[in-house]
Scaffold this active site. Structure first.
Site, PDB file in Angstrom:
ATOM      1  N   GLU A  97      39.078 -51.918  15.517  1.00  0.00           N
ATOM      2  CA  GLU A  97      38.389 -52.140  16.779  1.00  0.00           C
ATOM      3  C   GLU A  97      36.878 -51.980  16.667  1.00  0.00           C
ATOM      4  O   GLU A  97      36.389 -51.239  15.806  1.00  0.00           O
ATOM      5  CB  GLU A  97      38.935 -51.166  17.829  1.00  0.00           C
ATOM      6  N   CYS A 110      29.425 -50.215  18.342  1.00  0.00           N
ATOM      7  CA  CYS A 110      30.109 -49.173  17.573  1.00  0.00           C
ATOM      8  C   CYS A 110      31.112 -49.885  16.664  1.00  0.00           C
ATOM      9  O   CYS A 110      32.045 -50.536  17.147  1.00  0.00           O
ATOM     10  CB  CYS A 110      30.808 -48.240  18.556  1.00  0.00           C
ATOM     11  N   CYS A 117      42.252 -43.921   9.276  1.00  0.00           N
ATOM     12  CA  CYS A 117      41.429 -42.858   8.702  1.00  0.00           C
ATOM     13  C   CYS A 117      42.355 -41.827   8.077  1.00  0.00           C
ATOM     14  O   CYS A 117      43.432 -41.568   8.597  1.00  0.00           O
ATOM     15  CB  CYS A 117      40.579 -42.204   9.796  1.00  0.00           C
ATOM     16  N   CYS A 121      41.508 -35.377  11.482  1.00  0.00           N
ATOM     17  CA  CYS A 121      40.927 -34.491  12.499  1.00  0.00           C
ATOM     18  C   CYS A 121      41.915 -34.397  13.669  1.00  0.00           C
ATOM     19  O   CYS A 121      42.441 -35.411  14.126  1.00  0.00           O
ATOM     20  CB  CYS A 121      39.571 -35.022  12.975  1.00  0.00           C
ATOM     21  N   CYS A 124      41.559 -36.536  17.177  1.00  0.00           N
ATOM     22  CA  CYS A 124      41.107 -37.930  17.101  1.00  0.00           C
ATOM     23  C   CYS A 124      42.296 -38.888  17.035  1.00  0.00           C
ATOM     24  O   CYS A 124      43.195 -38.718  16.205  1.00  0.00           O
ATOM     25  CB  CYS A 124      40.218 -38.108  15.874  1.00  0.00           C
ATOM     26  N   CYS A 354      34.881 -42.528  22.588  1.00  0.00           N
ATOM     27  CA  CYS A 354      34.898 -41.827  21.292  1.00  0.00           C
ATOM     28  C   CYS A 354      36.276 -41.253  21.024  1.00  0.00           C
ATOM     29  O   CYS A 354      36.836 -40.555  21.859  1.00  0.00           O
ATOM     30  CB  CYS A 354      33.938 -40.645  21.297  1.00  0.00           C
TER      31      CYS A 354
HETATM   32  N1  SAH Z   1      34.730 -40.447  10.848  1.00  0.00           N
HETATM   33  C1  SAH Z   1      33.383 -40.409  11.334  1.00  0.00           C
HETATM   34  C2  SAH Z   1      33.111 -41.544  12.302  1.00  0.00           C
HETATM   35  C3  SAH Z   1      33.813 -41.412  13.622  1.00  0.00           C
HETATM   36  S1  SAH Z   1      32.605 -41.195  14.817  1.00  0.00           S
HETATM   37  C4  SAH Z   1      33.102 -39.052  11.934  1.00  0.00           C
HETATM   38  O1  SAH Z   1      34.024 -38.254  11.991  1.00  0.00           O
HETATM   39  O2  SAH Z   1      31.968 -38.752  12.285  1.00  0.00           O
HETATM   40  C5  SAH Z   1      33.492 -40.811  16.217  1.00  0.00           C
HETATM   41  C6  SAH Z   1      33.049 -39.506  16.854  1.00  0.00           C
HETATM   42  O3  SAH Z   1      33.928 -39.215  17.942  1.00  0.00           O
HETATM   43  C7  SAH Z   1      33.149 -38.349  15.892  1.00  0.00           C
HETATM   44  O4  SAH Z   1      32.178 -37.391  16.157  1.00  0.00           O
HETATM   45  C8  SAH Z   1      34.502 -37.815  16.242  1.00  0.00           C
HETATM   46  O5  SAH Z   1      34.691 -36.503  15.796  1.00  0.00           O
HETATM   47  C9  SAH Z   1      34.498 -37.940  17.744  1.00  0.00           C
HETATM   48  N2  SAH Z   1      35.831 -37.910  18.314  1.00  0.00           N
HETATM   49  C10 SAH Z   1      36.997 -38.101  17.678  1.00  0.00           C
HETATM   50  N3  SAH Z   1      38.023 -37.996  18.541  1.00  0.00           N
HETATM   51  C11 SAH Z   1      37.488 -37.740  19.748  1.00  0.00           C
HETATM   52  C12 SAH Z   1      38.033 -37.579  21.048  1.00  0.00           C
HETATM   53  N4  SAH Z   1      39.337 -37.670  21.256  1.00  0.00           N
HETATM   54  N5  SAH Z   1      37.190 -37.354  22.067  1.00  0.00           N
HETATM   55  C13 SAH Z   1      35.850 -37.313  21.862  1.00  0.00           C
HETATM   56  N6  SAH Z   1      35.271 -37.489  20.656  1.00  0.00           N
HETATM   57  C14 SAH Z   1      36.086 -37.692  19.613  1.00  0.00           C
END
Ligand code: SAH
Length: 380
Positions: A97, A110, A117, A121, A124, A354
């Site tokens: 996406e 974005c 991935c 985490c 996420c 995000c």
């Molecule tokens: N893998 C990279 C790029 C992803 S950026 C990274 O981890 O930085 C996406 C951002 O959104 C990251 O900061 C991630 O931690 C955050 N994120 C992931 N899941 C989320 C959620 N459910 N709600 C808000 N932010 C989230």
């Protein structure tokens, strides 16, 4: 450098030196590469036939071996707030996406760097899907190329009507904050960054391209040698015990090492500051004491904290912190001299916010960080 299911070289995957070498192989002068880039990136052409200032026989030779091919759109969704999300084909059964977020003063695209991935985490949605593969350079650059074309097409379709409430409807900023861990796909991401910054490419300033990482420390050092884009780091916790839980790569590269790498990156690249993303999880990482601990880590360093209200997805065990709690957390940071902002949630009605990007991923990780070993998806 061939791409997907065709033997034709996708020129969207070639940074300028590689494109120069490519046209030289076809018996042409290197400056033809710049002409080609001008057509591809400034004028949005994808058909060599349209590139009328290139000699006819050169166009024919190009057509036999190359193409300009962006990812194919599977579906488009528009949010009530003007955000658009595209589902893009990775292969017959999988998709990734990208999201366009219009604001008054900027249009942020974005983009994704991987199909899924492997970093696992816990908060996420992408992590829940598992990992399938790295996107190619052409697929990464192709997202930006495609979004520019789609936005132009929509602007024409809307005529003079102002559909975005006055918001910017062009791509002015690119963030690698979609699906995937960009530094785990270093080899394809770095050439893509160079095309985004190249005057003959998208010609974006280094401050308008942001790479976000969960904290692959060795790759941050490597990036410092090869690129100078803005760096964002997903911190999410002020101490190792909690970060180990939320961002399992922390078990390999703890906070102190990660911060060292960040300050090194700024020194090497003469950068202004690193943005630390911090997802606000109710009752998990959002207490005033945790804000103070975060301030102690960052005070005196060129850092900005971006607080992201948690965006829920099916099956998650987390809840979003209430707004007053997020504001209190921000104020604790500000009072201690640490710059902090709260990220406005955009596109959550279409699962484009995000952490909500899930795409369609066939998980092929046999080993996921947190459960077994790590390394399967990290490319040197
Ligand atoms: N893998 C990279 C790029 C992803 S950026 C990274 O981890 O930085 C996406 C951002 O959104 C990251 O900061 C991630 O931690 C955050 N994120 C992931 N899941 C989320 C959620 N459910 N709600 C808000 N932010 C989230």
């Amino acid at each position: 450098m061939t791409d997907g299911d065709t033997a034709l070289t996708n020129l969207l995957g070639l940074p300028r030196p590689a494109l120069e070498a490519f046209v030289a192989q076809l018996g042409s002068k290197p400056f033809r590469a710049r002409q080609l880039m001008n057509w591809m990136y400034k004028r949005g052409a994808s058909s060599f036939e349209d590139m009328t200032d290139l000699a006819k026989d050169f166009r024919a030779r190009l057509g036999a071996v190359a193409q300009v091919r962006p990812p194919e759109i599977v579906a488009t969704q528009n949010s009530a707030d003007g955000t658009t999300k595209w589902l893009l084909r990775a292969d017959a059964r999988q998709a990734f996406e990208m999201v366009f977020i219009p604001e008054a003063d900027r249009g942020t695209l974005c983009i994704s760097s991987q199909v899924g991935c492997a970093l696992d985490c816990s908060f996420c949605a992408t992590a829940q899907q598992g990992f399938n593969r790295n996107l190619s350079t052409a697929e990464i650059v192709g997202q930006v190329w495609l979004a520019c074309r789609e936005l132009e097409r929509l602007a024409v379709a809307d005529g003079a009507a102002d559909s975005g409430g006055g918001d910017e409807r062009h791509v002015t900023n690119v963030v690698l904050m979609g699906m995937g861990e960009p530094l785990a796909n270093f080899r394809n991401v770095v050439p893509a960054l160079s095309i985004l910054l190249d005057d003959f490419g998208f010609d974006l300033s280094r401050r308008r391209v942001t790479l976000s990482t969960s904290g692959l420390v060795p790759q941050i050092y490597k990036l410092a040698q090869e690129s100078n884009v803005a760096l964002a780091v997903s911190l999410h916790a002020p101490d190792d015990a909690l970060r180990n839980e939320l961002v399992p790569i922390n078990r390999k590269h703890p906070i102190a090492e990660l911060l060292q790498a960040c300050w090194h990156y700024l020194d090497e690249q003469n950068g202004r500051s690193v943005t630390f993303e911090y997802v606000m999880l109710d009752g998990v990482n959002d207490s005033p004491a945790q804000a103070r601990a975060l301030a102690r880590l960052l005070k005196g360093h060129p850092a900005k904290v971006n607080l992201i209200p948690f965006n829920p997805f099916p099956g998650t065990r987390y809840r979003r912190s209430p707004l007053p709690v997020i504001q209190r957390f921000r104020d604790e940071l500000l009072q201690r001299g640490v710059l902090a902002t709260i990220r406005r949630t955009r596109g959550d009605d279409i699962d484009a916010a995000c952490g909500q990007l899930a795409g369609r991923v066939i998980d092929r990780t046999t080993a996921r960080l947190g459960s077994k070993t790590f390394g399967v998806a990290v490319q040197p």
